[in-house]
Design a protein around this motif. Sequence first.
Motif, PDB file in Angstrom:
ATOM      1  N   GLU A  27       0.816  -0.993  -0.082  1.00 48.81           N
ATOM      2  CA  GLU A  27       0.271  -0.301  -0.697  1.00 48.81           C
ATOM      3  C   GLU A  27       1.048   1.397  -0.157  1.00 48.81           C
ATOM      4  N   MET A  28       2.320   1.028   0.424  1.00 47.19           N
ATOM      5  CA  MET A  28       3.069   2.446   0.473  1.00 47.19           C
ATOM      6  C   MET A  28       3.873   2.433  -0.471  1.00 47.19           C
ATOM      7  N   PHE A  29       3.747   1.652  -1.560  1.00 44.55           N
ATOM      8  CA  PHE A  29       4.721   1.357  -2.772  1.00 44.55           C
ATOM      9  C   PHE A  29       4.476   2.750  -4.176  1.00 44.55           C
ATOM     10  N   PRO A  30       5.140   3.518  -3.696  1.00 45.79           N
ATOM     11  CA  PRO A  30       5.476   4.962  -4.417  1.00 45.79           C
ATOM     12  C   PRO A  30       4.901   5.122  -5.852  1.00 45.79           C
ATOM     13  N   ILE A  31       3.984   6.220  -6.133  1.00 49.62           N
ATOM     14  CA  ILE A  31       2.656   6.312  -7.362  1.00 49.62           C
ATOM     15  C   ILE A  31       3.760   7.751  -7.820  1.00 49.62           C
ATOM     16  N   ASN A  32       4.280   8.335  -8.694  1.00 52.71           N
ATOM     17  CA  ASN A  32       4.940   9.833  -8.716  1.00 52.71           C
ATOM     18  C   ASN A  32       4.678  10.742  -7.421  1.00 52.71           C
ATOM     19  N   GLY A  33       5.936   9.763  -6.355  1.00 52.57           N
ATOM     20  CA  GLY A  33       6.217  10.823  -5.114  1.00 52.57           C
ATOM     21  C   GLY A  33       4.966  10.379  -3.833  1.00 52.57           C
ATOM     22  N   LYS A  34       3.396   9.534  -4.346  1.00 51.11           N
ATOM     23  CA  LYS A  34       3.160   9.186  -3.265  1.00 51.11           C
ATOM     24  C   LYS A  34       2.921   7.854  -2.587  1.00 51.11           C
ATOM     25  N   PRO A  35       1.910   7.304  -1.453  1.00 51.60           N
ATOM     26  CA  PRO A  35       1.980   6.007  -1.443  1.00 51.60           C
ATOM     27  C   PRO A  35       0.513   6.314  -2.019  1.00 51.60           C
ATOM     28  N   ALA A  36       0.964   3.884  -2.973  1.00 52.49           N
ATOM     29  CA  ALA A  36      -1.018   3.880  -3.555  1.00 52.49           C
ATOM     30  C   ALA A  36      -1.806   4.224  -2.731  1.00 52.49           C
ATOM     31  N   ILE A  37      -1.822   3.958  -1.617  1.00 52.66           N
ATOM     32  CA  ILE A  37      -3.023   3.866  -0.636  1.00 52.66           C
ATOM     33  C   ILE A  37      -3.409   5.548  -0.975  1.00 52.66           C
ATOM     34  N   LYS A  60       2.526  -2.788   9.189  1.00 51.97           N
ATOM     35  CA  LYS A  60       2.309  -1.507   8.735  1.00 51.97           C
ATOM     36  C   LYS A  60       2.010  -0.033   9.324  1.00 51.97           C
ATOM     37  N   ASN A  61       2.482  -0.156  10.423  1.00 49.75           N
ATOM     38  CA  ASN A  61       2.529   1.209  10.663  1.00 49.75           C
ATOM     39  C   ASN A  61       2.926   2.685   9.881  1.00 49.75           C
ATOM     40  N   MET A  62       3.740   2.518   9.027  1.00 54.04           N
ATOM     41  CA  MET A  62       3.978   3.144   8.473  1.00 54.04           C
ATOM     42  C   MET A  62       2.656   3.565   7.580  1.00 54.04           C
ATOM     43  N   ILE A  63       1.782   3.002   7.002  1.00 57.18           N
ATOM     44  CA  ILE A  63       0.435   3.877   6.963  1.00 57.18           C
ATOM     45  C   ILE A  63      -0.093   5.026   7.829  1.00 57.18           C
ATOM     46  N   LEU A  64       0.072   4.276   9.492  1.00 54.72           N
ATOM     47  CA  LEU A  64      -0.008   5.079  10.561  1.00 54.72           C
ATOM     48  C   LEU A  64       0.393   6.530  10.098  1.00 54.72           C
ATOM     49  N   TYR A  66       2.010   7.417   7.984  1.00 52.12           N
ATOM     50  CA  TYR A  66       2.082   8.579   6.007  1.00 52.12           C
ATOM     51  C   TYR A  66       0.714   9.535   6.544  1.00 52.12           C
ATOM     52  N   PHE A  67      -0.393   8.518   7.283  1.00 47.12           N
ATOM     53  CA  PHE A  67      -1.838   9.801   7.533  1.00 47.12           C
ATOM     54  C   PHE A  67      -1.957  10.778   8.093  1.00 47.12           C
ATOM     55  N   ASP A  68      -0.792  10.440   9.848  1.00 44.61           N
ATOM     56  CA  ASP A  68      -0.863  11.205  11.019  1.00 44.61           C
ATOM     57  C   ASP A  68       0.377  12.867  10.366  1.00 44.61           C
ATOM     58  N   LEU A  85       6.775  23.879   0.841  1.00 47.20           N
ATOM     59  CA  LEU A  85       6.944  22.337   0.784  1.00 47.20           C
ATOM     60  C   LEU A  85       5.633  21.567   1.317  1.00 47.20           C
ATOM     61  N   LEU A  86       5.471  23.079   2.467  1.00 45.79           N
ATOM     62  CA  LEU A  86       4.277  22.526   3.629  1.00 45.79           C
ATOM     63  C   LEU A  86       2.843  21.465   2.408  1.00 45.79           C
ATOM     64  N   LYS A  87       2.356  22.395   1.307  1.00 43.66           N
ATOM     65  CA  LYS A  87       0.903  21.318   0.576  1.00 43.66           C
ATOM     66  C   LYS A  87       1.442  20.403   0.520  1.00 43.66           C
ATOM     67  N   LYS A  88       3.000  19.924   0.149  1.00 43.46           N
ATOM     68  CA  LYS A  88       3.478  18.523  -0.423  1.00 43.46           C
ATOM     69  C   LYS A  88       2.605  17.513   0.955  1.00 43.46           C
ATOM     70  N   LEU A  89       2.823  17.903   2.564  1.00 40.93           N
ATOM     71  CA  LEU A  89       2.431  17.405   3.391  1.00 40.93           C
ATOM     72  C   LEU A  89       1.063  16.702   4.223  1.00 40.93           C
ATOM     73  N   SER A  90       0.000  17.313   2.755  1.00 36.23           N
ATOM     74  CA  SER A  90      -1.618  17.523   2.783  1.00 36.23           C
ATOM     75  C   SER A  90      -1.511  16.025   2.406  1.00 36.23           C
ATOM     76  N   VAL A  91      -2.576  15.257   3.209  1.00 40.12           N
ATOM     77  CA  VAL A  91      -2.911  14.674   2.798  1.00 40.12           C
ATOM     78  C   VAL A  91      -5.020  14.393   2.411  1.00 40.12           C
ATOM     79  N   PRO A  92      -5.632  14.029   2.151  1.00 43.12           N
ATOM     80  CA  PRO A  92      -6.956  13.651   1.701  1.00 43.12           C
ATOM     81  C   PRO A  92      -7.906  14.168   3.323  1.00 43.12           C
TER      82      PRO A  92
END
Length: 269
Positions: A27-37, A60-64, A66-68, A85-92
Amino acid sequence: MKIKKAIIPAAGYGTRSLPITKVLPKEMFPINGKPAIHYVVEEAVASGIEEILIVVSRNKNMILDYFDRSLELEAFLAETNKQHLLKKLSVPKAHIQFVRQPFARGLGDAIQMGRPFINDEPFAVLLPDDIFVEKKRSLKQLINVYEQQSSSVIGVKQVKKELLHNYGVIKGRTISSGLNQIVDIVEKPKSSPPSDLAVVGRYVLHPDIFTFLEQTKPGIGGEIQLTDALKAMLQVRKCYGYEVSGERFDIGSHKEYFKLLKKLYCDEG
Ligand code: G1P
């Protein structure tokens, strides 16, 4: 009833993608710099989902993470005047919760972990292996059908005969273009698949599915299969298969993962 909750099961071992999945969840495989999930959560949010439960397992703690929020990094970027660069950190924007599936008992068992979260409402399921590239979001297409039919609906696509044994496969009665009422569904048919319409990792389900999951015995691979619970539910509730538009990539396959990267790279380039 508005569909506002979704479950994303992300607890599998990712055995098709070993050895990297020993340390990196697929779920963390990179796709254009973002993880698949990220793309899957984005699809859910763009389809109107407000609350998401991600079912994870021990590694799978990496997923937690990422969304934190990453407060230290945010402070560093602010202090060093790297606000851009801050806006690059935003998640849906959704309310995201996590639960751990203690034993790898299959997709059906992972969905069952979400029962208290769903609390008797119709809900969506998005399998994070399946990434769709489509402006008209696949999940939104299914939600529209659910709203018209008031019955469960599963995303399907035509798949080559020789690959059908990798999927849940439906037998349907055509209702209208792209819409089939499911009369049977088989998980990974070894021979004689009931059609060439395969389940592609997007579902909108009536909450009664939990009652059927509870009664479902281990099926193919010794796992509790969502498909088997759906088959049992067909006896009492209608369920539709809708041919979703948009290209679908299974990132558990090296070839398709690479095809997805290439497509996005070419589209953006
Ligand atoms: C799961 C489902 C299967 C579906 C597939 C789509 O299988 O059990 O019905 O067709 O996802 O990706 P898996 O790929 O996890 O073995």
